[in-house]
Motif scaffolding. Sequence first.
Motif, PDB file in Angstrom:
ATOM      1  N   MET A  52       0.825  -1.210   0.000  1.00  0.00           N
ATOM      2  CA  MET A  52       0.000   0.000   0.000  1.00  0.00           C
ATOM      3  C   MET A  52       0.859   1.260   0.000  1.00  0.00           C
ATOM      4  SD  MET A  52      -2.899  -1.261  -0.387  1.00  0.00           S
ATOM      5  CE  MET A  52      -3.958   0.141  -0.217  1.00  0.00           C
ATOM      6  N   LEU A  53       2.006   1.193   0.644  1.00  0.00           N
ATOM      7  CA  LEU A  53       2.959   2.296   0.595  1.00  0.00           C
ATOM      8  C   LEU A  53       3.474   2.467  -0.838  1.00  0.00           C
ATOM      9  CD1 LEU A  53       4.552   4.423   2.236  1.00  0.00           C
ATOM     10  CD2 LEU A  53       6.298   2.669   2.596  1.00  0.00           C
ATOM     11  N   CYS A  54       3.728   1.348  -1.522  1.00  0.00           N
ATOM     12  CA  CYS A  54       4.138   1.405  -2.933  1.00  0.00           C
ATOM     13  C   CYS A  54       3.054   2.070  -3.777  1.00  0.00           C
ATOM     14  CB  CYS A  54       4.416  -0.001  -3.472  1.00  0.00           C
ATOM     15  SG  CYS A  54       5.910  -0.763  -2.832  1.00  0.00           S
ATOM     16  N   LEU A  55       1.783   1.785  -3.475  1.00  0.00           N
ATOM     17  CA  LEU A  55       0.670   2.394  -4.194  1.00  0.00           C
ATOM     18  C   LEU A  55       0.686   3.909  -4.014  1.00  0.00           C
ATOM     19  CD1 LEU A  55      -2.475   1.217  -5.307  1.00  0.00           C
ATOM     20  CD2 LEU A  55      -2.910   2.837  -3.489  1.00  0.00           C
ATOM     21  N   MET A  56       0.884   4.357  -2.779  1.00  0.00           N
ATOM     22  CA  MET A  56       0.906   5.793  -2.508  1.00  0.00           C
ATOM     23  C   MET A  56       2.085   6.466  -3.215  1.00  0.00           C
ATOM     24  SD  MET A  56       1.220   7.882   1.065  1.00  0.00           S
ATOM     25  CE  MET A  56       2.958   7.561   1.209  1.00  0.00           C
ATOM     26  N   ILE A  57       3.244   5.863  -3.107  1.00  0.00           N
ATOM     27  CA  ILE A  57       4.435   6.426  -3.766  1.00  0.00           C
ATOM     28  C   ILE A  57       4.216   6.448  -5.275  1.00  0.00           C
ATOM     29  CG2 ILE A  57       6.881   6.013  -4.264  1.00  0.00           C
ATOM     30  CD1 ILE A  57       7.062   4.903  -1.324  1.00  0.00           C
ATOM     31  N   GLY A  58       3.639   5.365  -5.799  1.00  0.00           N
ATOM     32  CA  GLY A  58       3.362   5.288  -7.230  1.00  0.00           C
ATOM     33  C   GLY A  58       2.442   6.387  -7.705  1.00  0.00           C
ATOM     34  N   ARG A  59       1.466   6.736  -6.900  1.00  0.00           N
ATOM     35  CA  ARG A  59       0.524   7.788  -7.283  1.00  0.00           C
ATOM     36  C   ARG A  59       1.248   9.113  -7.452  1.00  0.00           C
ATOM     37  NH1 ARG A  59      -5.188   7.915  -6.299  1.00  0.00           N
ATOM     38  NH2 ARG A  59      -5.058   5.756  -6.948  1.00  0.00           N
ATOM     39  N   PHE A  60       2.135   9.457  -6.511  1.00  0.00           N
ATOM     40  CA  PHE A  60       2.863  10.728  -6.593  1.00  0.00           C
ATOM     41  C   PHE A  60       3.899  10.717  -7.712  1.00  0.00           C
ATOM     42  CE2 PHE A  60       1.379  10.992  -2.136  1.00  0.00           C
ATOM     43  CZ  PHE A  60       0.730  12.216  -2.211  1.00  0.00           C
ATOM     44  N   VAL A  61       4.701   9.662  -7.771  1.00  0.00           N
ATOM     45  CA  VAL A  61       5.752   9.585  -8.792  1.00  0.00           C
ATOM     46  C   VAL A  61       5.141   9.563 -10.194  1.00  0.00           C
ATOM     47  CG1 VAL A  61       7.578   8.089  -9.726  1.00  0.00           C
ATOM     48  CG2 VAL A  61       7.428   8.491  -7.251  1.00  0.00           C
ATOM     49  N   SER A  62       4.103   8.770 -10.355  1.00  0.00           N
ATOM     50  CA  SER A  62       3.499   8.615 -11.683  1.00  0.00           C
ATOM     51  C   SER A  62       2.778   9.881 -12.143  1.00  0.00           C
ATOM     52  CB  SER A  62       2.539   7.431 -11.677  1.00  0.00           C
ATOM     53  OG  SER A  62       3.235   6.256 -11.321  1.00  0.00           O
ATOM     54  N   THR A  63       2.220  10.615 -11.215  1.00  0.00           N
ATOM     55  CA  THR A  63       1.605  11.888 -11.574  1.00  0.00           C
ATOM     56  C   THR A  63       2.670  12.826 -12.132  1.00  0.00           C
ATOM     57  OG1 THR A  63      -0.122  11.610  -9.919  1.00  0.00           O
ATOM     58  CG2 THR A  63       0.270  13.847 -10.701  1.00  0.00           C
ATOM     59  N   GLY A  64       3.845  12.806 -11.544  1.00  0.00           N
ATOM     60  CA  GLY A  64       4.956  13.593 -12.069  1.00  0.00           C
ATOM     61  C   GLY A  64       5.392  13.114 -13.444  1.00  0.00           C
ATOM     62  N   ILE A  65       5.427  11.806 -13.630  1.00  0.00           N
ATOM     63  CA  ILE A  65       5.815  11.241 -14.931  1.00  0.00           C
ATOM     64  C   ILE A  65       4.825  11.667 -16.013  1.00  0.00           C
ATOM     65  CG2 ILE A  65       6.076   9.078 -16.231  1.00  0.00           C
ATOM     66  CD1 ILE A  65       7.162   7.811 -13.624  1.00  0.00           C
ATOM     67  N   MET A  66       3.543  11.791 -15.633  1.00  0.00           N
ATOM     68  CA  MET A  66       2.525  12.165 -16.617  1.00  0.00           C
ATOM     69  C   MET A  66       2.682  13.579 -17.144  1.00  0.00           C
ATOM     70  SD  MET A  66      -1.209  10.582 -16.163  1.00  0.00           S
ATOM     71  CE  MET A  66      -1.340   9.408 -14.852  1.00  0.00           C
ATOM     72  N   THR A  67       3.551  14.364 -16.547  1.00  0.00           N
ATOM     73  CA  THR A  67       3.818  15.688 -17.117  1.00  0.00           C
ATOM     74  C   THR A  67       4.703  15.569 -18.355  1.00  0.00           C
ATOM     75  OG1 THR A  67       5.757  16.074 -15.709  1.00  0.00           O
ATOM     76  CG2 THR A  67       3.608  16.820 -14.860  1.00  0.00           C
ATOM     77  N   ARG A  68       5.323  14.407 -18.536  1.00  0.00           N
ATOM     78  CA  ARG A  68       6.221  14.193 -19.676  1.00  0.00           C
ATOM     79  C   ARG A  68       5.758  13.076 -20.612  1.00  0.00           C
ATOM     80  NH1 ARG A  68      11.118  16.866 -18.809  1.00  0.00           N
ATOM     81  NH2 ARG A  68      11.379  17.574 -16.679  1.00  0.00           N
ATOM     82  N   VAL A  69       4.896  12.199 -20.124  1.00  0.00           N
ATOM     83  CA  VAL A  69       4.412  11.058 -20.899  1.00  0.00           C
ATOM     84  C   VAL A  69       2.894  11.140 -20.940  1.00  0.00           C
ATOM     85  CG1 VAL A  69       4.322   8.521 -20.989  1.00  0.00           C
ATOM     86  CG2 VAL A  69       6.368   9.647 -20.110  1.00  0.00           C
ATOM     87  N   THR A  70       2.298  10.893 -22.106  1.00  0.00           N
ATOM     88  CA  THR A  70       0.840  10.973 -22.199  1.00  0.00           C
ATOM     89  C   THR A  70       0.193   9.914 -21.308  1.00  0.00           C
ATOM     90  OG1 THR A  70       0.679   9.437 -24.061  1.00  0.00           O
ATOM     91  CG2 THR A  70       0.960  11.782 -24.594  1.00  0.00           C
ATOM     92  N   PRO A  71      -0.967  10.227 -20.759  1.00  0.00           N
ATOM     93  CA  PRO A  71      -1.647   9.251 -19.897  1.00  0.00           C
ATOM     94  C   PRO A  71      -1.878   7.904 -20.576  1.00  0.00           C
ATOM     95  CG  PRO A  71      -2.666  11.398 -19.660  1.00  0.00           C
ATOM     96  CD  PRO A  71      -1.681  11.505 -20.784  1.00  0.00           C
TER      97      PRO A  71
END
Length: 184
Positions: A52-71
């Motif tokens: 679940m901690l991985c899920l939370m970290i993934g949400r933040f990191v991946s949101t940042g990645i989406m600024t450079r990669v299309t959803p």
Amino acid sequence: MLEHREFIFGVLAQFAYVAAQVGVGAFFINLSIECWPGGTAQQGAYFLSVAMLCLMIGRFVSTGIMTRVTPSKLLTIYGVICVVLSGVVFAALDYVSVIALMALFFFISIMFPTIFAMGTKNLGAHKKLGSSYMIMAIVGGAIMPYFMGLIADHSHTAAAYVLPLICFVCVALYGALYERLARD
């Protein structure tokens, strides 16, 4: 609304995603006990909290990645990674399958909101109605544990992870085909 194929397939992808997410979580501790030699329910619960901690970290990191990669591209990549990780879980490898299952939570982190946004993006005046259909698709989470339980009861818990694997294939395909669906 039905002329928006990206919406129709989005509802199906959301159904598949929620089914996979609930199934993955529902059988997490059982899989941990079976695939971690000497594993206990308490240890499985600890591993689930790490997931679940991985899920939370993934949400933040991946949101940042989406600024450079299309959803849609990120959804495709994460969907493929989840297929691979589900395959590793399905293989019932001591230690490795449990670690793969924890890692899977990082990659499912953005799926629900991404599918939701992609599916309802072009609905215009029908966005509220479309959103309600997207939310109704969460019924997949009520269905999946039953079928995973049937497989687990007749085989091994890891064998039940073939169903989330299939669901993640659907999610990856939605991401990969999204631009074509939205265009046609």
